[in-house]
Design a protein around this motif. Structure first.
Motif, PDB file in Angstrom:
ATOM      1  N   LEU A 113      11.694  -7.962  -0.167  1.00  0.00           N
ATOM      2  CA  LEU A 113      12.549  -6.795  -0.311  1.00  0.00           C
ATOM      3  C   LEU A 113      12.817  -6.306  -1.880  1.00  0.00           C
ATOM      4  O   LEU A 113      12.566  -5.162  -2.096  1.00  0.00           O
ATOM      5  CB  LEU A 113      13.807  -6.968   0.052  1.00  0.00           C
ATOM      6  CG  LEU A 113      14.889  -5.611   0.094  1.00  0.00           C
ATOM      7  CD1 LEU A 113      14.330  -4.633   1.053  1.00  0.00           C
ATOM      8  CD2 LEU A 113      16.135  -6.336   0.595  1.00  0.00           C
ATOM      9  N   ALA A 114      12.796  -7.318  -2.735  1.00  0.00           N
ATOM     10  CA  ALA A 114      12.717  -7.097  -4.282  1.00  0.00           C
ATOM     11  C   ALA A 114      11.561  -6.564  -4.632  1.00  0.00           C
ATOM     12  O   ALA A 114      11.541  -5.396  -5.442  1.00  0.00           O
ATOM     13  CB  ALA A 114      13.045  -8.263  -5.140  1.00  0.00           C
ATOM     14  N   LEU A 115      10.435  -7.077  -4.242  1.00  0.00           N
ATOM     15  CA  LEU A 115       9.019  -6.594  -4.515  1.00  0.00           C
ATOM     16  C   LEU A 115       8.771  -4.946  -3.822  1.00  0.00           C
ATOM     17  O   LEU A 115       8.349  -4.423  -4.622  1.00  0.00           O
ATOM     18  CB  LEU A 115       7.968  -7.325  -3.915  1.00  0.00           C
ATOM     19  CG  LEU A 115       6.529  -7.067  -4.334  1.00  0.00           C
ATOM     20  CD1 LEU A 115       6.060  -7.131  -5.851  1.00  0.00           C
ATOM     21  CD2 LEU A 115       5.518  -8.197  -3.700  1.00  0.00           C
ATOM     22  N   ILE A 116       9.505  -4.853  -2.831  1.00  0.00           N
ATOM     23  CA  ILE A 116       9.462  -3.507  -2.287  1.00  0.00           C
ATOM     24  C   ILE A 116       9.980  -2.424  -3.162  1.00  0.00           C
ATOM     25  O   ILE A 116       9.487  -1.662  -3.415  1.00  0.00           O
ATOM     26  CB  ILE A 116       9.609  -3.464  -0.643  1.00  0.00           C
ATOM     27  CG1 ILE A 116       8.861  -4.396   0.144  1.00  0.00           C
ATOM     28  CG2 ILE A 116      10.013  -2.018  -0.237  1.00  0.00           C
ATOM     29  CD1 ILE A 116       9.092  -4.629   1.529  1.00  0.00           C
ATOM     30  N   GLY A 126       8.425  -3.582  10.207  1.00  0.00           N
ATOM     31  CA  GLY A 126       8.133  -4.386   8.885  1.00  0.00           C
ATOM     32  C   GLY A 126       6.833  -4.963   8.770  1.00  0.00           C
ATOM     33  O   GLY A 126       6.193  -5.319   7.753  1.00  0.00           O
ATOM     34  N   LEU A 127       6.008  -5.005   9.981  1.00  0.00           N
ATOM     35  CA  LEU A 127       4.821  -5.659  10.075  1.00  0.00           C
ATOM     36  C   LEU A 127       3.536  -4.631   9.817  1.00  0.00           C
ATOM     37  O   LEU A 127       2.550  -4.775   9.762  1.00  0.00           O
ATOM     38  CB  LEU A 127       4.508  -6.259  11.157  1.00  0.00           C
ATOM     39  CG  LEU A 127       5.272  -7.717  11.177  1.00  0.00           C
ATOM     40  CD1 LEU A 127       5.236  -8.296  12.656  1.00  0.00           C
ATOM     41  CD2 LEU A 127       4.937  -8.512  10.197  1.00  0.00           C
ATOM     42  N   ILE A 128       4.000  -3.408   9.876  1.00  0.00           N
ATOM     43  CA  ILE A 128       2.899  -2.348   9.606  1.00  0.00           C
ATOM     44  C   ILE A 128       2.306  -2.458   8.386  1.00  0.00           C
ATOM     45  O   ILE A 128       2.871  -1.970   7.362  1.00  0.00           O
ATOM     46  CB  ILE A 128       3.412  -0.737   9.900  1.00  0.00           C
ATOM     47  CG1 ILE A 128       4.219  -0.782  11.284  1.00  0.00           C
ATOM     48  CG2 ILE A 128       2.526   0.410   9.681  1.00  0.00           C
ATOM     49  CD1 ILE A 128       4.925   0.555  11.795  1.00  0.00           C
ATOM     50  N   PRO A 129       0.901  -2.719   8.240  1.00  0.00           N
ATOM     51  CA  PRO A 129       0.364  -2.835   7.077  1.00  0.00           C
ATOM     52  C   PRO A 129      -0.204  -1.695   6.277  1.00  0.00           C
ATOM     53  O   PRO A 129      -1.451  -1.386   5.974  1.00  0.00           O
ATOM     54  CB  PRO A 129      -0.759  -3.666   7.260  1.00  0.00           C
ATOM     55  CG  PRO A 129      -1.103  -3.550   8.640  1.00  0.00           C
ATOM     56  CD  PRO A 129       0.038  -2.900   9.456  1.00  0.00           C
ATOM     57  N   PHE A 153       8.430   2.209   3.204  1.00  0.00           N
ATOM     58  CA  PHE A 153      10.103   2.363   3.303  1.00  0.00           C
ATOM     59  C   PHE A 153      10.581   1.588   4.578  1.00  0.00           C
ATOM     60  O   PHE A 153      11.672   1.212   4.328  1.00  0.00           O
ATOM     61  CB  PHE A 153      10.233   3.725   3.346  1.00  0.00           C
ATOM     62  CG  PHE A 153      11.727   4.280   3.468  1.00  0.00           C
ATOM     63  CD1 PHE A 153      12.400   4.130   2.193  1.00  0.00           C
ATOM     64  CD2 PHE A 153      12.297   4.597   4.653  1.00  0.00           C
ATOM     65  CE1 PHE A 153      13.875   4.447   2.269  1.00  0.00           C
ATOM     66  CE2 PHE A 153      13.434   4.942   4.702  1.00  0.00           C
ATOM     67  CZ  PHE A 153      14.504   4.875   3.516  1.00  0.00           C
ATOM     68  N   PHE A 154       9.761   1.627   5.679  1.00  0.00           N
ATOM     69  CA  PHE A 154      10.241   0.857   6.785  1.00  0.00           C
ATOM     70  C   PHE A 154      10.582  -0.502   6.724  1.00  0.00           C
ATOM     71  O   PHE A 154      11.288  -1.072   7.410  1.00  0.00           O
ATOM     72  CB  PHE A 154       9.417   1.041   7.844  1.00  0.00           C
ATOM     73  CG  PHE A 154       9.628   2.838   8.472  1.00  0.00           C
ATOM     74  CD1 PHE A 154      10.510   3.332   9.222  1.00  0.00           C
ATOM     75  CD2 PHE A 154       8.328   3.587   8.266  1.00  0.00           C
ATOM     76  CE1 PHE A 154      10.540   4.595   9.515  1.00  0.00           C
ATOM     77  CE2 PHE A 154       8.542   4.882   8.629  1.00  0.00           C
ATOM     78  CZ  PHE A 154       9.441   5.324   9.285  1.00  0.00           C
ATOM     79  N   ARG A 155       9.964  -1.180   5.571  1.00  0.00           N
ATOM     80  CA  ARG A 155      10.011  -2.553   5.650  1.00  0.00           C
ATOM     81  C   ARG A 155      11.441  -2.992   5.046  1.00  0.00           C
ATOM     82  O   ARG A 155      11.881  -4.142   5.073  1.00  0.00           O
ATOM     83  CB  ARG A 155       8.975  -3.022   4.478  1.00  0.00           C
ATOM     84  CG  ARG A 155       7.470  -3.002   5.092  1.00  0.00           C
ATOM     85  CD  ARG A 155       6.666  -3.271   4.110  1.00  0.00           C
ATOM     86  NE  ARG A 155       5.205  -2.603   4.595  1.00  0.00           N
ATOM     87  CZ  ARG A 155       4.263  -2.436   3.529  1.00  0.00           C
ATOM     88  NH1 ARG A 155       4.393  -3.083   2.442  1.00  0.00           N
ATOM     89  NH2 ARG A 155       3.393  -2.053   3.888  1.00  0.00           N
ATOM     90  N   LEU A 156      12.237  -1.962   4.513  1.00  0.00           N
ATOM     91  CA  LEU A 156      13.617  -2.351   4.102  1.00  0.00           C
ATOM     92  C   LEU A 156      14.210  -2.417   5.422  1.00  0.00           C
ATOM     93  O   LEU A 156      15.496  -2.905   5.221  1.00  0.00           O
ATOM     94  CB  LEU A 156      14.118  -0.905   3.207  1.00  0.00           C
ATOM     95  CG  LEU A 156      13.403  -0.394   1.939  1.00  0.00           C
ATOM     96  CD1 LEU A 156      13.813   0.779   1.773  1.00  0.00           C
ATOM     97  CD2 LEU A 156      13.488  -1.442   1.038  1.00  0.00           C
ATOM     98  N   PRO A 180       0.338 -11.894   1.415  1.00  0.00           N
ATOM     99  CA  PRO A 180       0.958 -12.968   1.870  1.00  0.00           C
ATOM    100  C   PRO A 180       2.352 -13.089   2.633  1.00  0.00           C
ATOM    101  O   PRO A 180       2.562 -13.461   3.540  1.00  0.00           O
ATOM    102  CB  PRO A 180       1.286 -13.595   0.425  1.00  0.00           C
ATOM    103  CG  PRO A 180       0.138 -12.944  -0.575  1.00  0.00           C
ATOM    104  CD  PRO A 180       0.350 -11.512   0.089  1.00  0.00           C
ATOM    105  N   PHE A 181       3.343 -12.151   2.090  1.00  0.00           N
ATOM    106  CA  PHE A 181       4.210 -11.746   3.031  1.00  0.00           C
ATOM    107  C   PHE A 181       4.048 -11.168   4.470  1.00  0.00           C
ATOM    108  O   PHE A 181       4.901 -11.723   5.378  1.00  0.00           O
ATOM    109  CB  PHE A 181       5.324 -10.699   2.185  1.00  0.00           C
ATOM    110  CG  PHE A 181       5.881 -11.146   1.067  1.00  0.00           C
ATOM    111  CD1 PHE A 181       7.192 -12.067   0.767  1.00  0.00           C
ATOM    112  CD2 PHE A 181       5.365 -10.903  -0.395  1.00  0.00           C
ATOM    113  CE1 PHE A 181       7.619 -12.467  -0.322  1.00  0.00           C
ATOM    114  CE2 PHE A 181       5.792 -11.341  -1.622  1.00  0.00           C
ATOM    115  CZ  PHE A 181       6.732 -12.186  -1.565  1.00  0.00           C
ATOM    116  N   LEU A 182       3.261 -10.424   4.528  1.00  0.00           N
ATOM    117  CA  LEU A 182       2.747  -9.958   5.878  1.00  0.00           C
ATOM    118  C   LEU A 182       2.192 -10.933   6.808  1.00  0.00           C
ATOM    119  O   LEU A 182       2.881 -11.008   7.892  1.00  0.00           O
ATOM    120  CB  LEU A 182       1.813  -8.772   5.638  1.00  0.00           C
ATOM    121  CG  LEU A 182       2.356  -7.361   5.274  1.00  0.00           C
ATOM    122  CD1 LEU A 182       1.217  -6.516   4.979  1.00  0.00           C
ATOM    123  CD2 LEU A 182       3.328  -6.790   6.052  1.00  0.00           C
TER     124      LEU A 182
END
Length: 566
Positions: free
Chosen positions: A30-33, A348-351, A357-360, A310-312
């Motif tokens: 989240l911090a990286l995003i 959150g998994l959409i690469p 934004f949705f990964r938030l 790596p997070f994904l």
């Protein structure tokens, strides 16, 4: 506060360790995003405070490079500064030595690539020339050899090494020219004319626009024009434009170009003072401008997925494992329902960079974890969950208040238009038939309701007694008989009316009369709604009522709440 007894009791088992790991991984991602989403807006801050971040993130991740147009201008300013440094004999000789060594290194690299007898001869001549101890003889021999080398490579196909060699040869020639004091003014004039052309290009093409930093160009223009305005005279302005006309070949020269031309030619300041002023007032704007490479699909380069991969993969593996566990435990009616219930994980998994934004939404996953796992129970009183719930309630309240107030404001505007009363009457008018049916049905029910009958009979009795008390006595009848007679007559009249009402509600002709009465009332309401005074009164009352509702909704209820009570 952490309960160490509970930690010992749980012995940091695999489920607890996994939950802790997941929380920190999600928070790190989240911090990286957030860093990526805010990078361009915070880039000026990183430029000042953490310049190393720009080296790590600009070109590798976002394809950001210094813009050639603005960089070319600051390079010319650096040439002016370099020129002032070359006034020192020691510095000039040291630069000549360093440049010779770089030329020799480049020629050595080219020797392995170019197979030519003439080049071999020139290389040997240069190698022997730089070993001559006599300064004047060495300089003359080196200069002669470099001229021949420049002629030789000018006809060959250009490579990176040949380009580097050409630049070094030009630099060496520049240093030698500045060795003659009379040549300095010519070199300065040549640089200033190049700067005039570059500034004209900057003003006409606006290289700041592509990076969305046109405000920087505006700051540059405003700053230099304000500086020029304090010294500007009509005669000076005309003279400058006449000097620039043959250089720029323009019918109309922008005022910004004229202002910078004056600035660099101003006789009241030394060249060092001008460079210092430029560096302190304008260089930052030029340095912050950038060019962003374009990908094959036409969008700006964004290699953020390289960092996020790596997070994904981690979250994808966790998602698949959790899905398999849910299938084995039969947590849902059907195996395919797991992704539906865990929609936030799917988003959150959409690469795709567009969906960053949705990964938030993974914040929601953290909240669910902290609400259900052992880790938060070990913390005691679930403080983290209460804190998250407290702030989530603030966000929900603020959003809902904004939406509700907007709706009420729109309603107020509609009421102020004066159509609200008409709309109410029209709604009643459109439901005439239903109103008639309901009225007839309830009239019959009310007339036959024993409780209502008893209530009305008591009321009639009280009224008849008051009437009897106020009537003049009838001489032929005693007072008690007179009062009783009045009561009986009143009750008889009520009974007759009640029976007539029931009969009217059940008789076709009676129902028709009631319907006519309702039609009459609705028609009167329509006429009543068109009265200007009534419309104004209705508008004022309704708007005031809605305004009070808005004030009530706008009250920050979360200010009165505490985290512990969330």
């Amino acid at each position: 506060m952490i309960s160490w007894d509970l930690i010992k009791k749980h012995k940091l088992g695999i489920p607890l360790l996994w939950d802790i790991t997941m929380v920190f991984v999600v928070l790190g991602n989240l911090a990286l995003i957030i860093f990526d989403l805010s990078y361009l807006s915070l880039r000026p801050f990183y430029f000042h405070k953490f310049p190393e971040i720009l080296k790590l993130y600009d070109k590798p991740i976002l394809g950001i490079e210094t813009h050639r147009t603005t960089t070319a201008y600051t390079d010319l300013v650096d040439d002016l500064k370099y020129l002032t440094q070359l006034r020192d004999d020691g510095f000039r000789e040291n630069q000549r030595k360093i440049t010779r060594e770089e030329i020799y290194k480049t020629l050595t690299s080219l020797k392995s690539q170019v197979s030519n007898e003439k080049f071999d001869s020139l290389y040997a001549n240069f190698e022997s020339a730089i070993q001559i101890e006599d300064v004047q003889v060495r300089r003359k021999k080196v200069e002669e050899t470099l001229v021949l080398l420049n002629d030789f490579f000018s006809v060959l196909e250009e490579t990176d090494e040949i380009t580097t060699l050409s630049e070094l040869l030009e630099k060496y020639a520049f240093i030698n020219r500045l060795s003659v004091e009379a040549n300095e003014s010519k070199e300065i004039l040549s640089i200033l004319q190049k700067m005039d052309k570059r500034m004209l290009e900057i003003v006409e093409t606006n290289p700041f626009a592509m990076s969305g930093q046109t405000k920087f160009l505006s700051e540059i223009q405003t700053g230099i024009k304000n500086e020029y305005q304090t010294h500007k005279t009509k005669a000076r302005d005309i003279k400058l434009r006449q000097e620039l006309d043959p250089v720029l070949n323009r019918d109309r020269i922008p005022s910004t170009v004229v202002a910078f031309a004056w600035f660099w030619r101003d006789q009241n300041r030394s060249l060092e003072q001008k460079i210092d002023f430029f560096n302190s007032h304008f260089r930052e704007y030029f340095a912050l401008n950038y060019y962003r490479a374009i990908a094959s699909d036409g969008s700006p380069v964004n290699n953020y997925l390289l960092l996020d991969a790596p997070f994904l993969f981690f979250f994808l593996a966790e998602f698949i494992i959790s899905w398999l566990i849910a299938i084995r435990n039969k947590s849902y009616i059907a195996w395919f329902l797991y992704p539906i219930y865990h929609w936030y994980d799917v988003l959150g998994l959409i690469p795709i960079a567009t969906f960053r934004f949705f990964r938030l939404v993974r914040v929601y996953k953290i909240y669910l974890m902290l609400q259900t796992n052992q880790f938060t129970r070990i913390l005691g009183n679930d403080l983290i969950s209460k804190t998250l719930r407290y702030y989530s309630n603030i966000i929900k309240e603020e959003i809902s208040d904004i939406v509700t107030i907007q709706i009420l404001t729109e309603t107020q505007n509609e009421v102020k238009s004066g159509n609200s009363l008409d709309q109410l009457v029209n709604a009643i008018d459109q439901n005439r038939d239903e109103l008639k049916k309901v009225a007839i049905k309830n009239i019959a029910k009310s007339a036959q309701n024993p409780n209502l009958q008893a209530l009305i009979q008591n009321l009639v009795t009280e009224v008849s007694e008051r009437v009897s008390a106020n009537m003049k006595p009838i001489s032929l009848l005693p007072k008690d008989i007179q009062a009783n007679l009045t009561k009986q007559i009143s009750l008889t009249i009520y009974s007759a009316i009640s029976q007539a009402t029931v009969a009217m509600a059940t008789d076709p002709s009676g129902r028709k009369s009631i319907e006519n009465l309702i039609d009459y009332i609705i028609d009167e309401m329509i006429v009543f709604a068109q009265d200007p005074d009534m419309v104004k009164l209705n508008t004022n009352i309704t708007v005031a009522l809605i305004e009070n509702m808005k004030k009530s909704i706008g009250e920050k209820k979360w200010l009165k709440a505490e985290i512990g009570n969330s």
